[in-house]
Design a protein around this motif. Structure first.
Motif, PDB file in Angstrom:
ATOM      1  N   LEU A 123     -52.702  -9.312  80.793  1.00 41.48           N
ATOM      2  CA  LEU A 123     -53.650 -10.190  80.092  1.00 41.48           C
ATOM      3  C   LEU A 123     -52.929 -10.183  78.705  1.00 41.48           C
ATOM      4  N   ILE A 124     -52.861 -11.427  78.178  1.00 40.44           N
ATOM      5  CA  ILE A 124     -52.316 -11.644  76.662  1.00 40.44           C
ATOM      6  C   ILE A 124     -53.295 -12.391  75.925  1.00 40.44           C
ATOM      7  N   LEU A 125     -53.706 -11.698  74.811  1.00 38.49           N
ATOM      8  CA  LEU A 125     -54.598 -12.376  73.717  1.00 38.49           C
ATOM      9  C   LEU A 125     -53.508 -13.068  72.615  1.00 38.49           C
ATOM     10  N   VAL A 126     -53.681 -14.454  72.636  1.00 43.89           N
ATOM     11  CA  VAL A 126     -52.833 -15.067  71.880  1.00 43.89           C
ATOM     12  C   VAL A 126     -53.376 -15.433  70.498  1.00 43.89           C
ATOM     13  N   ALA A 127     -53.208 -14.620  69.290  1.00 38.78           N
ATOM     14  CA  ALA A 127     -53.676 -14.809  68.012  1.00 38.78           C
ATOM     15  C   ALA A 127     -53.474 -15.946  67.531  1.00 38.78           C
ATOM     16  N   SER A 128     -54.607 -16.729  67.014  1.00 47.28           N
ATOM     17  CA  SER A 128     -54.688 -18.039  66.288  1.00 47.28           C
ATOM     18  C   SER A 128     -54.838 -17.945  64.908  1.00 47.28           C
ATOM     19  N   VAL A 185     -56.864  -4.886  86.321  1.00 50.77           N
ATOM     20  CA  VAL A 185     -55.784  -5.534  85.624  1.00 50.77           C
ATOM     21  C   VAL A 185     -54.670  -4.245  85.911  1.00 50.77           C
ATOM     22  N   ARG A 186     -53.645  -4.711  86.656  1.00 46.07           N
ATOM     23  CA  ARG A 186     -52.629  -3.662  86.725  1.00 46.07           C
ATOM     24  C   ARG A 186     -51.427  -3.540  85.997  1.00 46.07           C
ATOM     25  N   GLY A 187     -51.597  -4.607  85.279  1.00 51.59           N
ATOM     26  CA  GLY A 187     -50.527  -4.574  84.249  1.00 51.59           C
ATOM     27  C   GLY A 187     -50.769  -4.039  82.927  1.00 51.59           C
ATOM     28  N   ASP A 188     -50.463  -4.804  81.704  1.00 53.06           N
ATOM     29  CA  ASP A 188     -50.707  -4.513  80.452  1.00 53.06           C
ATOM     30  C   ASP A 188     -51.877  -5.459  79.895  1.00 53.06           C
ATOM     31  N   VAL A 189     -52.223  -4.875  78.584  1.00 49.53           N
ATOM     32  CA  VAL A 189     -52.946  -5.868  77.779  1.00 49.53           C
ATOM     33  C   VAL A 189     -52.228  -5.960  76.523  1.00 49.53           C
ATOM     34  N   LEU A 190     -51.768  -7.181  76.101  1.00 51.22           N
ATOM     35  CA  LEU A 190     -50.843  -7.407  75.312  1.00 51.22           C
ATOM     36  C   LEU A 190     -51.347  -8.406  74.294  1.00 51.22           C
ATOM     37  N   ILE A 191     -51.038  -8.224  73.046  1.00 52.05           N
ATOM     38  CA  ILE A 191     -51.376  -9.055  71.881  1.00 52.05           C
ATOM     39  C   ILE A 191     -50.331  -9.928  71.314  1.00 52.05           C
ATOM     40  N   ASP A 192     -50.393 -11.049  71.424  1.00 48.69           N
ATOM     41  CA  ASP A 192     -49.254 -11.808  70.947  1.00 48.69           C
ATOM     42  C   ASP A 192     -49.560 -12.604  69.526  1.00 48.69           C
ATOM     43  N   VAL A 286     -63.654   2.000  52.561  1.00 53.99           N
ATOM     44  CA  VAL A 286     -62.889   1.289  53.681  1.00 53.99           C
ATOM     45  C   VAL A 286     -61.439   1.877  53.559  1.00 53.99           C
ATOM     46  N   HIS A 287     -60.821   1.669  54.928  1.00 57.84           N
ATOM     47  CA  HIS A 287     -59.466   2.155  54.945  1.00 57.84           C
ATOM     48  C   HIS A 287     -58.850   1.205  55.895  1.00 57.84           C
ATOM     49  N   GLU A 288     -57.480   0.607  55.514  1.00 56.62           N
ATOM     50  CA  GLU A 288     -56.859  -0.259  56.284  1.00 56.62           C
ATOM     51  C   GLU A 288     -56.240   0.366  57.314  1.00 56.62           C
ATOM     52  N   VAL A 289     -56.287  -0.727  58.778  1.00 53.25           N
ATOM     53  CA  VAL A 289     -55.617   0.044  59.750  1.00 53.25           C
ATOM     54  C   VAL A 289     -54.219  -0.189  59.685  1.00 53.25           C
ATOM     55  N   ALA A 290     -53.184   0.609  60.470  1.00 51.14           N
ATOM     56  CA  ALA A 290     -51.958   0.501  60.143  1.00 51.14           C
ATOM     57  C   ALA A 290     -51.337  -0.528  60.878  1.00 51.14           C
ATOM     58  N   ASP A 291     -51.862  -0.486  62.013  1.00 47.55           N
ATOM     59  CA  ASP A 291     -51.165  -1.878  62.920  1.00 47.55           C
ATOM     60  C   ASP A 291     -52.491  -2.651  63.651  1.00 47.55           C
ATOM     61  N   ALA A 292     -52.463  -4.071  63.066  1.00 44.95           N
ATOM     62  CA  ALA A 292     -53.630  -4.880  63.655  1.00 44.95           C
ATOM     63  C   ALA A 292     -53.780  -5.090  64.822  1.00 44.95           C
ATOM     64  N   ALA A 293     -52.388  -5.329  65.369  1.00 47.75           N
ATOM     65  CA  ALA A 293     -52.351  -5.505  66.884  1.00 47.75           C
ATOM     66  C   ALA A 293     -52.860  -4.598  67.846  1.00 47.75           C
ATOM     67  N   LEU A 294     -52.317  -3.416  67.287  1.00 48.11           N
ATOM     68  CA  LEU A 294     -52.594  -2.038  68.187  1.00 48.11           C
ATOM     69  C   LEU A 294     -54.140  -1.813  68.181  1.00 48.11           C
ATOM     70  N   LEU A 295     -54.945  -2.140  67.095  1.00 49.49           N
ATOM     71  CA  LEU A 295     -56.504  -2.155  66.988  1.00 49.49           C
ATOM     72  C   LEU A 295     -57.142  -2.963  67.994  1.00 49.49           C
ATOM     73  N   ALA A 296     -56.459  -4.416  67.934  1.00 49.38           N
ATOM     74  CA  ALA A 296     -57.105  -5.421  68.781  1.00 49.38           C
ATOM     75  C   ALA A 296     -56.865  -5.119  70.145  1.00 49.38           C
ATOM     76  N   ARG A 297     -55.606  -4.519  70.441  1.00 49.06           N
ATOM     77  CA  ARG A 297     -55.333  -4.073  71.939  1.00 49.06           C
ATOM     78  C   ARG A 297     -56.498  -3.013  72.440  1.00 49.06           C
ATOM     79  N   THR A 298     -56.684  -2.034  71.851  1.00 46.55           N
ATOM     80  CA  THR A 298     -57.611  -0.956  71.970  1.00 46.55           C
ATOM     81  C   THR A 298     -58.955  -1.544  71.872  1.00 46.55           C
ATOM     82  N   VAL A 299     -59.450  -2.235  71.309  1.00 45.41           N
ATOM     83  CA  VAL A 299     -60.948  -2.534  71.299  1.00 45.41           C
ATOM     84  C   VAL A 299     -61.019  -3.687  72.410  1.00 45.41           C
ATOM     85  N   LEU A 300     -60.041  -4.310  72.790  1.00 46.87           N
ATOM     86  CA  LEU A 300     -60.150  -5.478  73.823  1.00 46.87           C
ATOM     87  C   LEU A 300     -60.225  -4.666  75.262  1.00 46.87           C
ATOM     88  N   ILE A 301     -59.224  -3.528  75.374  1.00 45.05           N
ATOM     89  CA  ILE A 301     -59.389  -2.700  76.753  1.00 45.05           C
ATOM     90  C   ILE A 301     -60.954  -2.036  76.769  1.00 45.05           C
TER      91      ILE A 301
END
Length: 530
Positions: A123-128, A185-192, A286-301
């Motif tokens: 699955l690939i989330l395509v950031a807009s 989902v047998r593969g991965d969850v990716l953030i584009d 507040v504290h800024e996350v180090a990797d925005a794509a990584l956070l998006a992947r985790t919360v989507l899974i």
């Protein structure tokens, strides 16, 4: 001879090139002499204060319809605009996208789905570039915001959380994926996140400008006091297993001050110590996350798992961007879900009302991406072309970002008024104007005039504040305080104005708000005159 004395001597019917603390005023009202005295006395009361001794001022007030100058000083000098820069970046994006534009964030699949719902692939989330990603949507279908935005919580004690769940957009995507028939989902969850090149925000708050934003790429830590001697209640948003938090924040007696220290231990682990006073309102940090794509992947899974969809890939693994297909290939893949944003007009309101630096910094990159370009420089070139077409003397100004915090940002009062006057001719002007803070009412302007001021709710304008440490003297230098927008005067005249004060010392009880109040008084004096 003072300016008022010269008026009494009849030497200045229409005031031009009159000296007032280094100001050159141009008043073109043609009203009785006594009324002019009242205005000048009001202005002198503001500007004779010692705190203006070292300041650099610029101002321009014009009639909105005719363009006739009502008041001017240093109209063509360059000033640091601070967050009034957002007037330019928002105007450009509004012209580019239109008020009704909606950002669409698809999730596509690479691989086939079996009759049993097993996806043999990714699955690939395509950031807009969706600025709020469903995380601020209210039940009324508007973007929720507080006058003190959470992005400024570490420096603003009035910052608050909004009610909507910051993961609402992610949850909606997971629900759509479940409805598509996928059960595993047998593969991965990716953030584009290749929509544009990552950049630095040009203002305070979150520093990373990325195409994917979950909760403004921040972790919210809200501490609610309990009883003295007991731990404070902690709320962490967004709710995810990506963060492990150890809190040793205690509730103390009500006469003490809040103190919070957040230590980032790496790998999503945080240690927090400090205190909150009993009876105090919740304290937000507040504290800024180090990797925005990584956070998006985790919360989507995690959202997929809650919907009963099994994901074979580990939830907390790295975001393997090297596994993404080519950009042109992604566009051909089957879509299994899509998140649609609220109209762009709602994002405009959020940016201008609370002066949202991260979202404003993203606008030039979104403009670039709309033309297949990926850099901040490309977006700012597009902004240059728009401003030139709008009749702004674009060669007189300088920008290096969209929010107003770069060393290269300089504007003139004339250019700012030219932009504002052009925007007043556009069909979407009501949206642009309504998104601005209202003096004495909301956004960044609720407390710059007394509640009973005559000018309350008669000004819609963008504020700007920028300051830096004066290390040698142990004080602060306010490099910019600004206000620019629209006014309806006591006599019903529509004015456009730009006010800038640069380089003033903040000390001996004088704060940035002190100068903001002065700008409010300045507007009040003009409001009553006209």
């Amino acid at each position: 001879m003072s300016l008022i004395e010269s008026l009494r001597d009849g030497k200045s019917g229409v005031i031009r090139n009159a000296l007032l603390l280094g100001f050159v005023f141009c008043l073109a009202w043609g009203n009785p002499l006594g009324a002019q005295e009242t205005l000048i006395q009001g202005l002198e009361k503001i500007t004779h204060s010692p705190r203006f001794k070292h300041a650099h001022w610029g101002a321009l007030f014009v009639d909105r319809e005719s363009g006739q100058v009502v008041f001017e000083h240093n109209t063509d000098k360059l000033f640091i605009p601070a967050s009034t820069t957002k007037l330019y970046s928002v105007a450009t994006a509004l012209k580019e996208f239109g008020a009704e534009h909606r950002f669409r964030t698809p999730v596509v699949r690479r691989g086939d789905v079996s009759p049993e719902g097993v996806l043999e692939g990714d699955l690939i989330l395509v950031a807009s570039g969706d600025l709020s990603f469903g995380g601020r949507t209210s039940p009324e279908g508007t973007l929720a915001f507080a006058d003190g935005d959470h992005t400024y919580a570490n420096g603003n004690p009035d910052a608050e959380l909004t009610a909507p769940d910051p993961l609402a957009g992610i949850q909606e995507l997971a629900e759509q994926i479940a409805k598509s028939g996928i059960r595993r989902v047998r593969g991965d969850v990716l953030i584009d996140d290749r929509l544009f090149e990552k950049a630095e925000s040009s203002g305070s708050g979150p520093s990373q400008v990325t195409p994917v934003l979950i909760n403004d790429n921040l972790i919210d830590f809200q501490f609610k006091p309990t009883q003295p001697g007991l731990p404070a209640e902690l709320v962490v948003r967004p709710a995810t297993s990506a963060f492990q938090v150890e809190s040793k924040v205690l509730t103390v007696e009500s006469d003490q001050s809040p103190e919070i220290e957040i230590r980032d231990l790496g790998s999503g682990r945080f240690s927090i110590t400090g205190q909150v006073p009993a009876g105090h309102k919740p304290v937000l940090r507040v504290h800024e996350v180090a990797d925005a794509a990584l956070l998006a992947r985790t919360v989507l899974i995690e959202a997929l798992l809650r919907k009963g969809i099994q994901v074979d890939a580990p939830t907390l693994a790295e975001a393997h961007k090297d596994r993404l297909p080519r950009v042109d290939e992604v566009k051909t893949l089957p879509k299994v879900a899509e998140l649609t944003s609220l109209p762009f007009s709602e994002s405009i309101k959020l940016i201008l009302k609370v002066s949202h630096n991260l979202h404003a910094s993203t606008l030039p990159l979104l403009v670039a991406a709309n033309h297949g370009e990926t850099t901040l420089a490309a977006g700012l070139r597009r902004q240059h072309d728009f401003l030139k077409e709008a009749g702004v003397e674009v060669e007189t100004i300088s920008f290096a970002g969209g929010a107003g915090g770069t060393r290269s940002d300089y504007v003139t009062p004339r250019a700012t008024v030219q932009l504002l006057r052009y925007m007043a001719t556009r069909p979407d002007f009501p949206i642009y104007q309504a998104a601005l803070p209202r003096l004495g009412v909301d956004g960044t302007l609720p407390r710059n005039i007394p509640p009973d001021s005559a000018v309350r709710d008669k000004v819609q304008a963008k504020t700007g504040t920028l300051y830096t440490g004066n290390t040698m003297n142990g004080t602060t230098l306010m490099t910019s305080k600004a206000l620019a927008g629209y006014m309806t005067t006591a006599k019903g005249k529509n004015l456009i104005f730009a006010l800038f004060v640069n380089n003033a010392h903040l000390r001996d009880g004088v704060t940035a708000k002190t100068f903001g109040d002065d700008l409010g008084k300045f507007c009040e004096a003009v409001y009553l005159k006209e």
